[in-house]
Structures are given as structure tokens and as C-alpha cells.
Design an enzyme around this catalytic site. Structure first.
Site, mmCIF file in Angstrom:
data_model
loop_
_atom_site.group_PDB
_atom_site.id
_atom_site.type_symbol
_atom_site.label_atom_id
_atom_site.label_comp_id
_atom_site.label_asym_id
_atom_site.label_seq_id
_atom_site.Cartn_x
_atom_site.Cartn_y
_atom_site.Cartn_z
ATOM 1 N N ALA A 69 -7.921 2.580 -93.209
ATOM 2 C CA ALA A 69 -6.983 1.474 -92.997
ATOM 3 C C ALA A 69 -5.806 1.922 -92.147
ATOM 4 C CB ALA A 69 -6.494 0.931 -94.334
ATOM 5 N N ASP A 70 -5.258 3.101 -92.443
ATOM 6 C CA ASP A 70 -4.151 3.636 -91.651
ATOM 7 C C ASP A 70 -4.544 3.824 -90.200
ATOM 8 O OD1 ASP A 70 -2.073 3.868 -93.513
ATOM 9 O OD2 ASP A 70 -2.784 5.797 -94.244
ATOM 10 N N VAL A 71 -5.685 4.454 -89.981
ATOM 11 C CA VAL A 71 -6.107 4.772 -88.616
ATOM 12 C C VAL A 71 -6.431 3.495 -87.836
ATOM 13 C CG1 VAL A 71 -7.873 5.926 -87.240
ATOM 14 C CG2 VAL A 71 -6.907 7.072 -89.237
ATOM 15 N N ALA A 88 -3.240 1.862 -86.871
ATOM 16 C CA ALA A 88 -2.626 2.589 -85.762
ATOM 17 C C ALA A 88 -3.275 2.225 -84.433
ATOM 18 C CB ALA A 88 -2.748 4.096 -86.002
#
Length: 405
Positions: free
Chosen positions: A166-168, A171
Site C-alpha cells: 500500500a505504501d509503495v 508513492a
């Protein structure tokens, strides 16, 4: 100043991000040639304090940046930031919703003062709904927006992915939005507010799954490997030295697979005649394919299946990937040299521009490593810099703490 050629050469980026989502978006811009200044608190990016996992984040998403450590709660610290912003093209932050506004550096505050600024931020659950003030980390987004419910074996607990997907993904979305806003600025002369969230990124990644849900009315459920409505599709076959995954669910590929493994009789077998039948008899199907490939290694099976353009892959761990001929030919692994002489490799940009991408890199800076140099660039005298250090407005590694006149 870190300089390199690339499509974003000359673009100035202020990175206020921590952990992954913000710094990773800024890393993409750095890899494309932007000059990225990482603005950290006096104690540094919070990821620096969480052991090996945090150090891995710092290494992965802060290459070729410069670091200045500022106390943004101090009026003089705010002044330093605004001196940086006067020359900046992009600001990136992933503070908890409302934190930037309390510091006076929210989108409305800064874009009114710097109309050419591209202001980019990522939150956990979006900035407008009832969950806007919740702490939003990767795992919460995976849990709440469908990923964990659909990942893992049916008989086991819900499963997160093996990395911070989810973070990547957020980003990557943020970096794409920033690039679009910079392009639009070439015609309008004005910046834009680019905003995403872990929630939006997770939902967007699952577009095809949403399509299945719309068509069937059935919410996806954990089923381990394999696709719900096709077979063999993303199915795992155990071999003598490990396992492979394969897909051959279209009519022509299914026929080719049966012929290739010496089982043309399976083409007309009622149990395997079409996808619904193969899904209903998946266990028998996979057992039969496994028997036909028995005794082969992963490499032998992949070579055989690939000869008929059947999609397949050997299931490998990291220690089997670093010397892979395709990985090496792509130059996707960047050679990184840290300031202390440590050398390692890290995945770089996932694309090339005119066949090129950076293949060597300087490592993540220590917190505040470039404080003195950056302050000089934005007009501070040696005496002014010493005063900022003395009053704990800024910080730097001890070896660089004292500015020279």
C-alpha cells in the site's frame, strides 16, 4: 549539491516525508535527476529509530538526497524552510492529516505564497472522510480495503502481502501526480495540489478484482493460489527442487499445455473441457499436471513450458534473484555507496527513458548531513549558521556541526 543528468535535472524538491510513502515518491524524482533535499526533524526521519526494518526503509528510499535537520516548531526553523521553498518546485509530505496545517505549512498556506509550487501529500484514509484523522499505516489499508480478506489460504487467517504494497503503490501514484502537475505547469505557470492516500492506492490496484465483483456479485474470498474463475491460472505445481506457478486457461494455451506434457487426452476430458469444469476439478487437474512434470527441476519445467509460450515462473527467494541473467541485463539493480564506504545494491527505477536509468547511486545521507551546505546555498552566513546550531534550530552530524566563517 548532488547533480546528475535526467529528465528532471534542475527541479528542486523538498522532501518532508517519513518512512516509505513520502520518501519513496521523492526517490523516484531523485532517480529522474531532481535535486531532493530531505528535511528531517532534529532526531531524523522516524524510520531511523526502528532498527533493521527502519534502516532498510531509509536506505531504499533516500538515495542521492541531501539532508537538513530543522526544528519546524521553532520560528527560525520555519524561516529556514521558507527560504528553501522560495527556490523549490515540489514539496512532498506524508504527515498525519492536519499536522502540516498546524505547522502553517498546509497546501493552502504554501500554494498561496508560492503559486508555482507543486504541493504533494499522502495520507492513510484520505483527507475528507470521517477517518481522515486516523493513523494510517500500510497494514491498516491492506486490512480495511479488501486485500487481506482475499489473500491467503481459505483455511488460514487473512494474510498481508510480504512487503508494504500500500505504501509503495501510494508513492508511485503520488510521483505520477507530481509529474503530471509539473507538466501542466509548463503551460499554466501554476503549481497544483496533488493528493493521494493508502486507501485510494489499494483500491486502484484491485480494479480487475472489482470488475469480477461487479460481474458476479461475489466478494473475493481467500482461496490461496489460483484464480476463482479460471484454471490452471496462477496455480502452483510442486517439483523436485521447489515449485513453479503457471497459467494456461485460454483454449489455445490449455491445448498446448496438454500436448506439451504428453496428455492430449485431457483436452477432451469432460472434467477439463472449459474453465468452469477445470475450476470445479482443480485438485485433479493440478495433480495430473504435477504427475506429468514429475522428476523435472524448476528450470527444466520452465524451459519446457516457455517453449510453447505458456506463462510460468520458478518460485524463487531473494538469494536466487541477485545473479539472475534477466535482472542483470536490465540494469535495474543500482550499485549504492554509503558515506561510510558500505556498498550494496538496491532496485532502482522500474522504467528507462531512452534506454537509460541511473545504475550507481550515493547512499542515504545521515540526518542533517548537508545542513551547513544547504544553509549556505540559501543565503545564510557562517555566523548565522552557527547561531542556528547554537539555538538548536538546526542540527547536523557532529563532524559537520560547526560552520566555518
Amino acid at each position: 549539491m548532488i547533480t546528475m543528468s535526467g529528465p528532471l535535472t534542475g527541479v528542486q524538491v523538498i522532501d518532508l516525508g517519513q518512512y516509505i510513502a513520502g520518501p519513496s515518491a521523492a526517490q523516484t524524482l531523485a532517480d529522474l535527476g531532481a535535486d531532493v533535499v530531505k528535511v528531517e526533524s532534529l532526531s531524523g526521519d522516524q524510520a531511523r529509530g526502528v532498527g533493521t526494518f527502519g534502516e532498510a526503509m531509509v536506505r531504499a528510499y533516500n538515495r542521492d538526497k541531501r539532508s537538513i535537520a530543522i526544528d519546524l516548531r521553532h520560528p527560525e526553523g520555519q524561516r529556514v524552510l521558507h527560504q528553501l521553498l522560495a527556490k523549490a518546485d515540489v514539496l512532498i509530505q506524508n504527515f498525519r492529516n492536519g499536522s502540516a496545517e498546524r505547522l502553517g505549512i498546509g497546501a493552502d498556506d504554501l500554494m498561496s505564497k508560492y503559486p508555482r509550487l507543486v504541493y504533494a501529500n499522502v495520507t492513510g484514509f484520505g483527507a475528507h472522510g470521517p477517518s481522515r484523522n486516523r493513523a494510517g499505516l500500510d497494514i491498516a489499508a491492506q486490512a480495511e480495503f479488501g486485500m487481506m480478506a482475499a489473500t491467503g489460504a481459505a483455511e488460514n487467517d487473512p494474510q498481508r502481502t510480504g512487503f508494504a504494497v500500500a505504501d509503495v503503490s501510494a508513492a508511485n501514484a503520488l510521483a505520477t501526480g507530481i509529474l503530471a502537475a509539473l507538466y501542466e505547469r509548463t503551460t499554466t505557470g501554476r503549481g497544483a495540489h496533488v493528493e493521494t492516500s493508502l486507501m485510494e492506492a489499494v483500491l486502484s490496484m484491485q480494479a480487475a478484482t472489482w470488475g469480477e465483483y461487479a460481474l458476479t456479485g461475489e466478494a473475493p474470498r481467500r482461496k490461496g493460489n489460483g484464480q476463482a474463475h479460471a484454471a490452471p491460472a496462477a496455480d502452483v505445481i510442486q517439483l523436485s527442487d521447489g515449485a513453479i506457478v503457471l497459467s494456461a486457461y485460454t483454449r489455445d494455451k490449455w491445448s498446448a499445455l496438454c500436448t506439451l506434457i504428453g496428455r492430449p487426452d485431457m483436452i477432451g476430458d469432460p472434467r477439463f473441457a472449459d474453465n468452469p469444469a477445470r475450476v470445479a476439478h482443480r485438485a485433479e487437474l493440478l495433480a495430473t499436471i504435477g504427475q506429468a512434470l514429475e522428476g523435472k527441476t524448476r528450470n527444466q519445467a520452465v524451459a519446457l513450458l516457455s517453449s510453447a509460450q505458456i506463462v510460468c515462473g520458478s518460485i524463487r527467494s531473494f538469494d536466487e534473484i541477485t545473479d539472475d541473467a534477466d535482472v542483470l541485463a536490465s540494469n535495474v539493480l543500482v550499485d549504492v555507496a554509503d558515506a561510510d564506504g558500505t556498498a550494496y545494491t538496491s532496485p532502482g527505477l522500474a522504467f528507462t527513458v531512452d534506454g537509460h536509468r541511473r545504475t550507481s547511486s550515493t547512499g542515504a545521507p545521515r540526518p542533517g548531513a548537508d545542513t551547513t551546505d544547504i544553509l549556505r546555498e540559501i543565503g545564510y552566513s557562517g555566523r548565522d549558521i552557527d547561531n542556528l546550531f547554537a539555538t538548536d534550530v538546526v542540527a547536523a552530524p557532529e563532524t559537520a556541526r560547526k560552520a566555518t566563517a
